[in-house]
Design a protein around this motif. Sequence first.
Motif, PDB file in Angstrom:
ATOM      1  N   HIS A  80      39.808  37.394  45.119  1.00  0.00           N
ATOM      2  CA  HIS A  80      39.366  36.625  46.278  1.00  0.00           C
ATOM      3  C   HIS A  80      39.686  37.421  47.526  1.00  0.00           C
ATOM      4  N   THR A  81      39.330  36.884  48.693  1.00  0.00           N
ATOM      5  CA  THR A  81      39.351  37.702  49.904  1.00  0.00           C
ATOM      6  C   THR A  81      40.382  37.251  50.927  1.00  0.00           C
ATOM      7  N   HIS A  82      41.520  36.758  50.495  1.00  0.00           N
ATOM      8  CA  HIS A  82      42.629  36.581  51.421  1.00  0.00           C
ATOM      9  C   HIS A  82      43.207  37.953  51.756  1.00  0.00           C
ATOM     10  N   ARG A  83      43.810  38.052  52.925  1.00  0.00           N
ATOM     11  CA  ARG A  83      44.186  39.364  53.449  1.00  0.00           C
ATOM     12  C   ARG A  83      45.282  40.053  52.659  1.00  0.00           C
ATOM     13  N   ASP A  84      45.971  39.332  51.789  1.00  0.00           N
ATOM     14  CA  ASP A  84      46.971  39.996  50.960  1.00  0.00           C
ATOM     15  C   ASP A  84      46.376  40.492  49.644  1.00  0.00           C
ATOM     16  N   HIS A  85      45.047  40.386  49.473  1.00  0.00           N
ATOM     17  CA  HIS A  85      44.417  40.771  48.209  1.00  0.00           C
ATOM     18  C   HIS A  85      43.360  41.863  48.332  1.00  0.00           C
ATOM     19  N   SER A  86      42.462  41.769  49.316  1.00  0.00           N
ATOM     20  CA  SER A  86      41.279  42.627  49.295  1.00  0.00           C
ATOM     21  C   SER A  86      41.188  43.725  50.358  1.00  0.00           C
ATOM     22  N   PRO A  87      41.946  43.715  51.476  1.00  0.00           N
ATOM     23  CA  PRO A  87      41.689  44.711  52.526  1.00  0.00           C
ATOM     24  C   PRO A  87      41.828  46.165  52.096  1.00  0.00           C
ATOM     25  N   ALA A  88      42.664  46.457  51.106  1.00  0.00           N
ATOM     26  CA  ALA A  88      42.801  47.855  50.667  1.00  0.00           C
ATOM     27  C   ALA A  88      41.592  48.337  49.885  1.00  0.00           C
ATOM     28  N   ALA A  89      40.686  47.430  49.535  1.00  0.00           N
ATOM     29  CA  ALA A  89      39.523  47.832  48.740  1.00  0.00           C
ATOM     30  C   ALA A  89      38.690  48.882  49.459  1.00  0.00           C
ATOM     31  N   ARG A  90      38.404  48.657  50.748  1.00  0.00           N
ATOM     32  CA  ARG A  90      37.543  49.580  51.464  1.00  0.00           C
ATOM     33  C   ARG A  90      38.164  50.977  51.609  1.00  0.00           C
ATOM     34  N   PRO A  91      39.394  51.127  52.106  1.00  0.00           N
ATOM     35  CA  PRO A  91      39.947  52.484  52.195  1.00  0.00           C
ATOM     36  C   PRO A  91      40.127  53.138  50.833  1.00  0.00           C
ATOM     37  N   LEU A  92      40.430  52.353  49.797  1.00  0.00           N
ATOM     38  CA  LEU A  92      40.562  52.928  48.457  1.00  0.00           C
ATOM     39  C   LEU A  92      39.200  53.407  47.960  1.00  0.00           C
ATOM     40  N   ALA A  93      38.155  52.649  48.249  1.00  0.00           N
ATOM     41  CA  ALA A  93      36.806  53.061  47.857  1.00  0.00           C
ATOM     42  C   ALA A  93      36.386  54.327  48.594  1.00  0.00           C
ATOM     43  N   GLU A  94      36.674  54.398  49.882  1.00  0.00           N
ATOM     44  CA  GLU A  94      36.320  55.586  50.661  1.00  0.00           C
ATOM     45  C   GLU A  94      37.058  56.818  50.162  1.00  0.00           C
ATOM     46  N   ARG A  95      38.271  56.616  49.707  1.00  0.00           N
ATOM     47  CA  ARG A  95      39.093  57.743  49.247  1.00  0.00           C
ATOM     48  C   ARG A  95      38.672  58.221  47.856  1.00  0.00           C
ATOM     49  N   THR A  96      38.221  57.308  47.003  1.00  0.00           N
ATOM     50  CA  THR A  96      37.974  57.646  45.595  1.00  0.00           C
ATOM     51  C   THR A  96      36.508  57.609  45.191  1.00  0.00           C
ATOM     52  N   GLY A  97      35.664  56.999  46.013  1.00  0.00           N
ATOM     53  CA  GLY A  97      34.257  56.842  45.648  1.00  0.00           C
ATOM     54  C   GLY A  97      33.987  55.704  44.692  1.00  0.00           C
ATOM     55  N   ALA A  98      34.983  54.874  44.418  1.00  0.00           N
ATOM     56  CA  ALA A  98      34.829  53.774  43.467  1.00  0.00           C
ATOM     57  C   ALA A  98      34.069  52.615  44.095  1.00  0.00           C
ATOM     58  N   PRO A  99      33.256  51.903  43.321  1.00  0.00           N
ATOM     59  CA  PRO A  99      32.574  50.717  43.835  1.00  0.00           C
ATOM     60  C   PRO A  99      33.513  49.526  43.920  1.00  0.00           C
ATOM     61  N   ILE A 100      33.229  48.629  44.855  1.00  0.00           N
ATOM     62  CA  ILE A 100      33.980  47.371  44.986  1.00  0.00           C
ATOM     63  C   ILE A 100      33.155  46.282  44.316  1.00  0.00           C
ATOM     64  N   VAL A 101      33.750  45.608  43.333  1.00  0.00           N
ATOM     65  CA  VAL A 101      33.052  44.551  42.615  1.00  0.00           C
ATOM     66  C   VAL A 101      33.970  43.345  42.492  1.00  0.00           C
ATOM     67  N   GLY A 102      33.393  42.213  42.118  1.00  0.00           N
ATOM     68  CA  GLY A 102      34.222  41.021  41.915  1.00  0.00           C
ATOM     69  C   GLY A 102      33.716  39.851  42.724  1.00  0.00           C
ATOM     70  N   CYS A 103      34.610  39.234  43.482  1.00  0.00           N
ATOM     71  CA  CYS A 103      34.282  37.994  44.176  1.00  0.00           C
ATOM     72  C   CYS A 103      33.269  38.221  45.298  1.00  0.00           C
ATOM     73  N   ALA A 104      32.633  37.135  45.689  1.00  0.00           N
ATOM     74  CA  ALA A 104      31.688  37.168  46.802  1.00  0.00           C
ATOM     75  C   ALA A 104      32.447  37.223  48.123  1.00  0.00           C
ATOM     76  N   PRO A 105      31.835  37.727  49.187  1.00  0.00           N
ATOM     77  CA  PRO A 105      32.492  37.735  50.490  1.00  0.00           C
ATOM     78  C   PRO A 105      32.494  36.348  51.119  1.00  0.00           C
ATOM     79  N   LEU A 106      33.487  36.099  51.980  1.00  0.00           N
ATOM     80  CA  LEU A 106      33.560  34.884  52.779  1.00  0.00           C
ATOM     81  C   LEU A 106      33.846  35.270  54.218  1.00  0.00           C
ATOM     82  N   VAL A 107      33.288  34.550  55.150  1.00  0.00           N
ATOM     83  CA  VAL A 107      33.534  34.824  56.566  1.00  0.00           C
ATOM     84  C   VAL A 107      34.024  33.574  57.281  1.00  0.00           C
TER      85      VAL A 107
END
Length: 290
Positions: A80-107
């Motif tokens: 899920h997208t609480h700030r203690d769970h998902s924010p590292a996804a983007r920098p980790l993806a940029e660093r490794t080229g891995a896709p981000i998959v899983g839960c839907a986004p919420l705003v």
Amino acid sequence: MAGPPPKPWPTGLVERPEPLVRRVLAPNPSPYTYTGTQTYIVGEGEAVAVIDPGPDDQAHIDAIVEAVGAAKIAAIMCTHTHRDHSPAARPLAERTGAPIVGCAPLVLDDSGPRADASFDRDYAPDRVMEDGEAMTGPGWTLRAVHTPGHTSNHLCFALEESGALFTGDHVMGWSTSVVVPPDGDMGAYMKSLERLYERGDRVYYPAHGAPVEKPRQLVRGMIGHRRQRENQILRLLGETRQSAADMVPRMYKGLDPRLTGAAEMSVTAHLLDLERRGLVGRSGDLWQTL
């Protein structure tokens, strides 16, 4: 909520609860995150999955990359997208080229008391997993289990090869999950608990706290606990009209003052569910039985 274990905590270190699973603890302890967010690495060999990469903390991201080693990250998976769970996804993806998959986004705005749990507005998955959809790698299969309630977009991930379930914040051994309206929904949460109770998972790996070795027993107790809270609310409202804040001191004896806001939101979530079921009504901030 149980108190954390004595320090030192294994922040940044690699632990291996079972052959296909490693975990790395993030440096974000709090009254709501226990000793911090646990990031899980699933798989061995040439490709792995990373579950709940955690907060955007450089030291934690470095620790994840070091734990993965020479393997490719096939997927960065968020429950899920609480700030203690998902924010590292983007920098980790940029660093490794891995896709981000899983839960839907919420705003949505989070009106709850958790400073660490407002929604990650920057979360942008490359692929949203539907209920029952699988992500696979060499020797591992992670299947999405839709478990709304803590948040409307919450997923668990079942590791089919070992019978483990990564439960995010839906079920934790150290505490019940916080359900914060408007996105958090107590009725949906209860249905999701009942769904997990019907499953045969061997062990739960939550994002916070120790593994749950007897999952069905714990889930049965959690369902009973929530029903007790519901009955407690109905008894209190049977005495007189009250607000959610009025009920907290009577329902939560000896509560840590830092958790008062969370308790009030939990009571509110119960009240909204009872209102939908036609058992209570409200006038302004005051609730009453019908």
